[in-house]
Design an enzyme around this catalytic site. Structure first.
Site, short mmCIF file in Angstrom:
data_model
loop_
_atom_site.label_atom_id
_atom_site.label_comp_id
_atom_site.label_asym_id
_atom_site.label_seq_id
_atom_site.Cartn_x
_atom_site.Cartn_y
_atom_site.Cartn_z
N PRO A 120 -24.35 9.06 42.84
CA PRO A 120 -24.39 8.26 41.61
C PRO A 120 -23.59 8.90 40.47
CG PRO A 120 -26.61 9.02 42.23
CD PRO A 120 -25.68 9.49 43.29
N GLU A 130 -32.43 15.51 46.34
CA GLU A 130 -32.04 15.40 44.93
C GLU A 130 -30.57 15.66 44.70
OE1 GLU A 130 -34.17 14.22 42.52
OE2 GLU A 130 -35.25 13.85 44.38
N ARG A 146 -11.67 -4.20 55.54
CA ARG A 146 -11.20 -5.59 55.51
C ARG A 146 -9.85 -5.74 54.85
NH1 ARG A 146 -11.98 -8.21 51.05
NH2 ARG A 146 -12.36 -10.26 51.93
N ASP A 183 -8.94 -12.77 47.24
CA ASP A 183 -10.31 -12.34 46.96
C ASP A 183 -10.67 -12.35 45.49
OD1 ASP A 183 -11.09 -11.68 49.43
OD2 ASP A 183 -10.67 -9.55 49.26
N1 ADE Z 1 -26.29 7.98 46.51
C1 ADE Z 1 -27.39 7.61 45.83
N2 ADE Z 1 -27.12 6.64 44.96
C2 ADE Z 1 -25.79 6.37 45.07
C3 ADE Z 1 -24.91 5.47 44.41
N3 ADE Z 1 -25.32 4.64 43.47
N4 ADE Z 1 -23.62 5.48 44.79
C4 ADE Z 1 -23.18 6.34 45.72
N5 ADE Z 1 -23.95 7.20 46.36
C5 ADE Z 1 -25.25 7.24 46.05
#
Ligand code: ADE
Length: 263
Positions: free
Chosen positions: A88, A116, A154, A169
């Site tokens: 994230p 974590e 794709r 697309d």
């Molecule tokens: N791992 C956990 N959450 C994630 C996300 N939003 N994007 C990529 N990898 C992740």
């Protein structure tokens, strides 16, 4: 193009590589995919891959050792591959990023974190690109890795039966797609827009462009602001504005009507 996922759950990837357009791309030799189990590179009877974070705090952190060894194996299988971490904290994934990855066609080693996080030292040593698929936290990077592989696959030549469909697309032109209809032309009393049954290709193209613009305006005005509108598109948006004005003119807003006796 080759994809290699490093994961604690390799079994998640089997159905992905066997199904649908991705499955067909594997069958046709356009892509190949593997998953390596990071736990296979952990020592000890219990094959532990995580430990508590230095400095305290909740959750567990993936240790650098097993992942480093798994990466050495992955690199020997795919020399020259780009090493990507799904997290994230990464750069937001986009159609443009998918196009760049598909365009270079460089193999990808995708590290799927769990717990974590991952010890920063192994990230600093190996990772070239960190990708996030959105502002939410998944339990691990596996689904994110599949999202990236799916969007890239794709776009590879031959992966879609009809190459034109990738070019038109949503997002590849900063425009959402127009609505689509198929048979029956009357379904439970609901008709398909007449123009689509007319066989007039120019009119159909104009209808589609007009509806793509309206959909984008309503759902993702931010995309439209980024787009360099051409003269036809400006005219089509003007037509929508006139249509809205006609509707509003025909329905004076009662209660807000300032004329005597109004309201
Ligand atoms: N791992 C956990 N959450 C994630 C996300 N939003 N994007 C990529 N990898 C992740």
């Amino acid at each position: 193009m080759n994809f290699l996922a490093l994961t604690l759950f390799p079994e998640l990837f089997g159905p992905f590589w066997e199904t649908g357009i991705v499955g067909r791309a594997v069958e046709n030799g356009i892509i190949r995919g593997w998953a390596i189990d990071i736990r296979d590179f952990a020592g000890g009877r219990h094959r532990v891959v995580d430990d508590r974070p230095y400095g305290g705090g909740c959750g567990m952190v993936m240790q650098p050792g097993p992942l480093d060894k798994a990466l050495a194996e992955a690199k020997s299988r795919l020399p020259g591959a780009a090493i990507v971490l799904l997290t994230p904290r990464g750069r937001p994934f986009s159609q443009q990023m998918a196009e760049v990855l598909a365009g270079t066609a460089r193999d990808l080693i995708l590290i799927c974190g769990r717990y974590e996080g991952i010890d920063q030292r192994v990230i600093d040593r190996h990772v070239e690109l960190e990708i996030s698929i959105g502002d939410y936290v998944l339990t691990g990077g596996e689904l994110a890795a599949m999202v990236v592989m799916d969007a890239v696959t794709r776009l590879l030549p031959g992966a879609l039966g009809n190459q034109a469909s990738a070019a038109s697309d949503s997002f590849s032109q900063e425009l959402l797609e127009h609505a689509q209809y198929t048979r029956p032309s009357n379904w439970q009393g609901e008709e398909v827009p007449q123009v689509l049954l007319s066989g007039h290709h120019r009119q159909i193209e104009t209808w589609r462009k007009s509806h793509a613009l309206a959909t984008t305006l309503l759902k993702r005005p931010d995309l439209l602001r980024k787009r360099n509108l051409d003269r036809q598109e400006i005219r089509l948006l003007e037509d929508w504005r006139l249509e809205i004005e006609r509707i509003l003119d025909a329905q004076p807003l009662r209660g807000l009507d300032p004329s005597p006796g109004g309201g």
